[in-house]
Scaffold this motif. Structure first.
Motif, PDB file in Angstrom:
ATOM      1  N   THR A  67       0.858  -1.186   0.000  1.00  0.00           N
ATOM      2  CA  THR A  67       0.000   0.000   0.000  1.00  0.00           C
ATOM      3  C   THR A  67       0.896   1.238   0.000  1.00  0.00           C
ATOM      4  O   THR A  67       1.764   1.383   0.868  1.00  0.00           O
ATOM      5  N   ASP A  70      -2.998   5.889  -0.956  1.00  0.00           N
ATOM      6  CA  ASP A  70      -4.319   5.280  -1.089  1.00  0.00           C
ATOM      7  C   ASP A  70      -4.358   4.157  -2.123  1.00  0.00           C
ATOM      8  O   ASP A  70      -5.422   3.614  -2.413  1.00  0.00           O
ATOM      9  N   ILE A  71      -3.209   3.828  -2.675  1.00  0.00           N
ATOM     10  CA  ILE A  71      -3.176   2.824  -3.743  1.00  0.00           C
ATOM     11  C   ILE A  71      -2.689   1.487  -3.190  1.00  0.00           C
ATOM     12  O   ILE A  71      -1.657   1.404  -2.536  1.00  0.00           O
ATOM     13  N   HIS A  72      -3.476   0.445  -3.452  1.00  0.00           N
ATOM     14  CA  HIS A  72      -3.119  -0.922  -3.064  1.00  0.00           C
ATOM     15  C   HIS A  72      -2.617  -1.663  -4.304  1.00  0.00           C
ATOM     16  O   HIS A  72      -3.281  -1.662  -5.335  1.00  0.00           O
ATOM     17  N   MET A  96      -3.515  -3.117  -9.394  1.00  0.00           N
ATOM     18  CA  MET A  96      -3.500  -1.970  -8.488  1.00  0.00           C
ATOM     19  C   MET A  96      -4.734  -1.109  -8.685  1.00  0.00           C
ATOM     20  O   MET A  96      -5.383  -1.152  -9.723  1.00  0.00           O
ATOM     21  N   ASP A  97      -5.050  -0.343  -7.644  1.00  0.00           N
ATOM     22  CA  ASP A  97      -6.182   0.576  -7.723  1.00  0.00           C
ATOM     23  C   ASP A  97      -5.923   1.610  -8.812  1.00  0.00           C
ATOM     24  O   ASP A  97      -4.803   2.071  -9.001  1.00  0.00           O
ATOM     25  N   ASN A  98      -6.973   1.970  -9.507  1.00  0.00           N
ATOM     26  CA  ASN A  98      -6.889   3.018 -10.521  1.00  0.00           C
ATOM     27  C   ASN A  98      -7.346   4.332  -9.880  1.00  0.00           C
ATOM     28  O   ASN A  98      -8.534   4.515  -9.619  1.00  0.00           O
ATOM     29  N   PRO A  99      -6.411   5.259  -9.611  1.00  0.00           N
ATOM     30  CA  PRO A  99      -6.769   6.489  -8.908  1.00  0.00           C
ATOM     31  C   PRO A  99      -7.408   7.563  -9.797  1.00  0.00           C
ATOM     32  O   PRO A  99      -7.839   8.605  -9.301  1.00  0.00           O
ATOM     33  N   ARG A 103     -11.850   7.175 -14.392  1.00  0.00           N
ATOM     34  CA  ARG A 103     -11.572   5.770 -14.717  1.00  0.00           C
ATOM     35  C   ARG A 103     -12.837   5.056 -15.191  1.00  0.00           C
ATOM     36  O   ARG A 103     -13.946   5.394 -14.802  1.00  0.00           O
ATOM     37  N   PRO A 106     -11.980   0.063 -12.146  1.00  0.00           N
ATOM     38  CA  PRO A 106     -11.430   0.453 -10.843  1.00  0.00           C
ATOM     39  C   PRO A 106     -10.003  -0.046 -10.608  1.00  0.00           C
ATOM     40  O   PRO A 106      -9.320   0.418  -9.708  1.00  0.00           O
ATOM     41  N   ASP A 107      -9.534  -0.993 -11.436  1.00  0.00           N
ATOM     42  CA  ASP A 107      -8.205  -1.563 -11.259  1.00  0.00           C
ATOM     43  C   ASP A 107      -7.390  -1.479 -12.542  1.00  0.00           C
ATOM     44  O   ASP A 107      -7.938  -1.503 -13.642  1.00  0.00           O
TER      45      ASP A 107
END
Length: 195
Positions: A67, A70-72, A96-99, A103, A106-107
């Motif tokens: 992490t 805020d990105i996992h 990974m999360d798409n910040p 978007r 979401p990933d």
């Protein structure tokens, strides 16, 4: 396509030696528990997909999660070990999360033959060394996707199918595992590939 693989696919699917495929499906890989233990020591989690009477073992590996803000970021790998011939395929993945506020998905993710972080890379090295010592050869993504030059009739799809190395040797894609198995097969190994 490697000549040995081409010959093996021809023998099973063109020459209709499905008994060789079925015999491979019924084999147990005697070192699988030891290998899973070694992988588990290096990673967060290892799951063995139940593969009785299938042509390959599938091992799903959660390597680690990171992490950053805020990105996992999740690092996973999948190991396929063929039970018909001494080949394996190791695929590494990243998700990974798409910040992005705009978007669609979401990933964000990717996969490949090489690790995406050092932990994945070190695990890859260990698996390669271990399986090489057991006499197995690694196949790369492009090799897994190579098509056999001749179509094979599929009872499942009721048409001719062009098989890839993956669908021919690592999956029961056209459902030949249900075919009759010849218990007395005394056919010698093809170029030493049979386990």
């Amino acid at each position: 396509m490697r000549d040995e693989i081409k010959q093996l696919i021809k023998t099973i699917y063109v020459d209709h030696r499905t008994d060789l495929f079925n015999q491979g499906c019924s084999r147990e890989i005697d070192f699988i528990d030891e290998l899973i233990h070694k992988i588990g020591e290096m990673t967060d989690k290892v799951d063995r997909w139940p593969r009785e009477n299938e042509p390959a073992e599938e091992i799903y590996i959660s390597v680690n999660t990171k992490t950053i803000g805020d990105i996992h970021i999740k690092y996973d790998s999948i190991l396929y070990i063929c039970k018909i011939a001494k080949y394996y395929y190791l695929q590494h993945e990243i998700l990974m999360d798409n910040p992005d506020d705009e978007r669609i998905d979401p990933d964000l993710g990717d996969f490949g033959d090489e690790g995406f972080n050092k932990k994945q890379f070190r695990m890859d090295e260990m698996i390669v060394q271990y399986l090489t010592e057991k006499g197995y050869e690694r196949l790369w993504y492009r090799e897994m996707e190579e098509s056999f030059h001749e179509p094979v009739y599929s009872n499942v799809f009721k048409c001719d199918e062009y098989l890839t190395v993956k669908t021919a040797l690592f999956m029961d894609y056209i459902d030949i595992n249900k075919a009759d198995v010849s218990e007395d097969s005394d056919i010698p190994p093809i170029r030493g590939l049979w386990i």
